[in-house]
Design a protein around this motif. Sequence first.
Motif, PDB file in Angstrom:
ATOM      1  N   ALA A  39       0.877  -1.091  -0.056  1.00  0.00           N
ATOM      2  CA  ALA A  39      -0.021   0.142   0.028  1.00  0.00           C
ATOM      3  C   ALA A  39       0.821   1.104  -0.305  1.00  0.00           C
ATOM      4  O   ALA A  39       1.983   1.371   0.539  1.00  0.00           O
ATOM      5  N   ASP A  40       0.446   2.130  -0.680  1.00  0.00           N
ATOM      6  CA  ASP A  40       1.294   3.262  -0.741  1.00  0.00           C
ATOM      7  C   ASP A  40       1.252   4.367   0.345  1.00  0.00           C
ATOM      8  O   ASP A  40       2.188   4.903   0.956  1.00  0.00           O
ATOM      9  N   ILE A  41      -0.034   4.312   0.970  1.00  0.00           N
ATOM     10  CA  ILE A  41      -0.657   5.307   1.970  1.00  0.00           C
ATOM     11  C   ILE A  41      -1.491   4.547   3.063  1.00  0.00           C
ATOM     12  O   ILE A  41      -2.061   3.454   2.415  1.00  0.00           O
ATOM     13  N   GLY A  42      -1.517   4.966   3.978  1.00  0.00           N
ATOM     14  CA  GLY A  42      -2.622   4.146   4.905  1.00  0.00           C
ATOM     15  C   GLY A  42      -3.108   5.101   6.013  1.00  0.00           C
ATOM     16  O   GLY A  42      -2.397   6.108   6.461  1.00  0.00           O
ATOM     17  N   ILE A  43      -4.175   4.853   6.639  1.00  0.00           N
ATOM     18  CA  ILE A  43      -4.791   5.847   7.749  1.00  0.00           C
ATOM     19  C   ILE A  43      -4.913   4.685   9.007  1.00  0.00           C
ATOM     20  O   ILE A  43      -5.444   3.685   8.566  1.00  0.00           O
ATOM     21  N   VAL A  44      -4.239   4.943  10.031  1.00  0.00           N
ATOM     22  CA  VAL A  44      -4.096   4.078  11.333  1.00  0.00           C
ATOM     23  C   VAL A  44      -3.739   5.137  12.491  1.00  0.00           C
ATOM     24  O   VAL A  44      -3.613   6.191  12.214  1.00  0.00           O
ATOM     25  N   GLY A  45      -3.952   4.399  13.533  1.00  0.00           N
ATOM     26  CA  GLY A  45      -3.795   5.393  14.937  1.00  0.00           C
ATOM     27  C   GLY A  45      -2.463   5.386  15.042  1.00  0.00           C
ATOM     28  O   GLY A  45      -1.533   4.567  14.803  1.00  0.00           O
ATOM     29  N   GLU A  46      -1.920   6.610  15.569  1.00  0.00           N
ATOM     30  CA  GLU A  46      -0.649   6.828  15.950  1.00  0.00           C
ATOM     31  C   GLU A  46      -0.227   5.736  16.824  1.00  0.00           C
ATOM     32  O   GLU A  46       1.034   5.503  16.912  1.00  0.00           O
ATOM     33  N   ASN A  47      -1.079   5.211  17.674  1.00  0.00           N
ATOM     34  CA  ASN A  47      -0.498   4.120  18.648  1.00  0.00           C
ATOM     35  C   ASN A  47      -0.029   3.075  18.052  1.00  0.00           C
ATOM     36  O   ASN A  47       0.760   2.419  18.383  1.00  0.00           O
ATOM     37  N   VAL A  48      -0.783   2.526  16.772  1.00  0.00           N
ATOM     38  CA  VAL A  48      -0.212   1.502  16.124  1.00  0.00           C
ATOM     39  C   VAL A  48       1.016   1.799  15.272  1.00  0.00           C
ATOM     40  O   VAL A  48       2.001   0.887  15.322  1.00  0.00           O
ATOM     41  N   VAL A  49       1.285   2.852  14.697  1.00  0.00           N
ATOM     42  CA  VAL A  49       2.531   3.340  14.085  1.00  0.00           C
ATOM     43  C   VAL A  49       3.603   3.325  15.153  1.00  0.00           C
ATOM     44  O   VAL A  49       4.651   2.703  14.580  1.00  0.00           O
ATOM     45  N   TYR A  50       3.350   3.847  16.242  1.00  0.00           N
ATOM     46  CA  TYR A  50       4.662   3.913  17.192  1.00  0.00           C
ATOM     47  C   TYR A  50       4.864   2.282  17.671  1.00  0.00           C
ATOM     48  O   TYR A  50       5.897   1.936  17.931  1.00  0.00           O
ATOM     49  N   GLU A  51       3.722   1.553  17.995  1.00  0.00           N
ATOM     50  CA  GLU A  51       3.807   0.320  18.625  1.00  0.00           C
ATOM     51  C   GLU A  51       4.610  -0.703  17.506  1.00  0.00           C
ATOM     52  O   GLU A  51       5.652  -1.304  17.845  1.00  0.00           O
ATOM     53  N   LYS A  52       4.195  -0.771  16.282  1.00  0.00           N
ATOM     54  CA  LYS A  52       4.756  -1.307  15.199  1.00  0.00           C
ATOM     55  C   LYS A  52       6.293  -1.008  14.896  1.00  0.00           C
ATOM     56  O   LYS A  52       6.923  -1.793  14.256  1.00  0.00           O
ATOM     57  N   ASN A  53       6.540   0.313  14.965  1.00  0.00           N
ATOM     58  CA  ASN A  53       7.747   0.859  14.834  1.00  0.00           C
ATOM     59  C   ASN A  53       8.509   0.453  13.422  1.00  0.00           C
ATOM     60  O   ASN A  53       9.528   0.353  13.200  1.00  0.00           O
ATOM     61  N   LYS A  54       7.582   0.739  12.310  1.00  0.00           N
ATOM     62  CA  LYS A  54       8.001   0.408  11.061  1.00  0.00           C
ATOM     63  C   LYS A  54       8.521   1.576  10.332  1.00  0.00           C
ATOM     64  O   LYS A  54       8.258   2.606  10.978  1.00  0.00           O
ATOM     65  N   SER A  55       9.280   1.276   9.439  1.00  0.00           N
ATOM     66  CA  SER A  55       9.875   2.561   8.457  1.00  0.00           C
ATOM     67  C   SER A  55       8.780   2.969   7.658  1.00  0.00           C
ATOM     68  O   SER A  55       8.759   3.069   6.406  1.00  0.00           O
ATOM     69  N   VAL A  56       8.068   3.952   8.259  1.00  0.00           N
ATOM     70  CA  VAL A  56       7.072   4.801   7.362  1.00  0.00           C
ATOM     71  C   VAL A  56       7.000   6.215   7.836  1.00  0.00           C
ATOM     72  O   VAL A  56       7.672   6.568   8.797  1.00  0.00           O
ATOM     73  N   LYS A  57       6.568   7.172   7.041  1.00  0.00           N
ATOM     74  CA  LYS A  57       6.452   8.504   7.207  1.00  0.00           C
ATOM     75  C   LYS A  57       4.937   9.120   7.730  1.00  0.00           C
ATOM     76  O   LYS A  57       3.975   8.664   6.892  1.00  0.00           O
ATOM     77  N   THR A  58       4.760   9.869   8.872  1.00  0.00           N
ATOM     78  CA  THR A  58       3.658  10.440   8.947  1.00  0.00           C
ATOM     79  C   THR A  58       3.421  11.502   8.168  1.00  0.00           C
ATOM     80  O   THR A  58       4.047  12.506   8.093  1.00  0.00           O
TER      81      THR A  58
END
Length: 283
Positions: A62-81
Amino acid sequence: MLKLAIQKSGRLHEDSMKLLKECGIAISNGANKLKTEATNFPLQVFFLRDDDIPQYVEDAVADIGIVGENVVYEKNKSVKTVEQLGFGGCRLSIAVVRGEQYNNIQSLEGRRIATSYPHLTKQFLKKNKVNAEIHEISGSVEIAPGIGLSDAICDLVSSGSTLLTNGLKEVETILQSQAVLIRHNNFNAAQQQVLDKLLFRIHAVRKAKNNKYILLNAPNDKLDEIIGLLPGMKSPTVLPLADKGWSSVHSVLSEDEFWDKIEQLKAAGAQGILVVPIEKMVM
């Protein structure tokens, strides 16, 4: 074509779909459908588990995604907000049994903490030099103290009613969270062009929600004072009324200052104040 991942079901799904609709993007989401395309915008939508979205975006599935910040920080993947979206607000907090004495973070030393967010919980404890035993579980975290699995929990909190129902009290906040738009790190020029168009629409929708359009009648001898209270986007629009000595004033007020300004306008002599919601606001 830009590929967007959103939650298949859950607290962010409806708001994500609503945002796309408000942006004028027509999406058909039939029952059990995992993939669809917009009919009027170069967008393909994947419906996924929220925990999987950062991984799909990091891998450029997926090029972009809508997700909670809590999931972004928990999963700690190399993505840009890319953008905070202003919905799905909650907080990741530590809670203990109500009635139990709690002085500070050190009260958690040697205790058992149940959580679906082990990465963020460990980070928080390490930062505060607290050693505690982490029990990673998925779902129904709030019942863990009541069945003897843990002494405390670390979980998402919105209103706090679930904690109250389960005899818990919130004692520490680890993270304030909301829905965000994320992207992978290998965007090309064509993808960025489509993303910029999407962001343009999102900004127009969000700006409209934070503002109100107002119309009021003002005596001409009070116009300067009233105009001084209404800066608007540039300056208020002033039109003469059929009644001599009166004008109609049109302007925009932000939600944050709305009620204070209305009181000031009435005190300055404004009458017949009408408030109209704004659907889109293009700056």
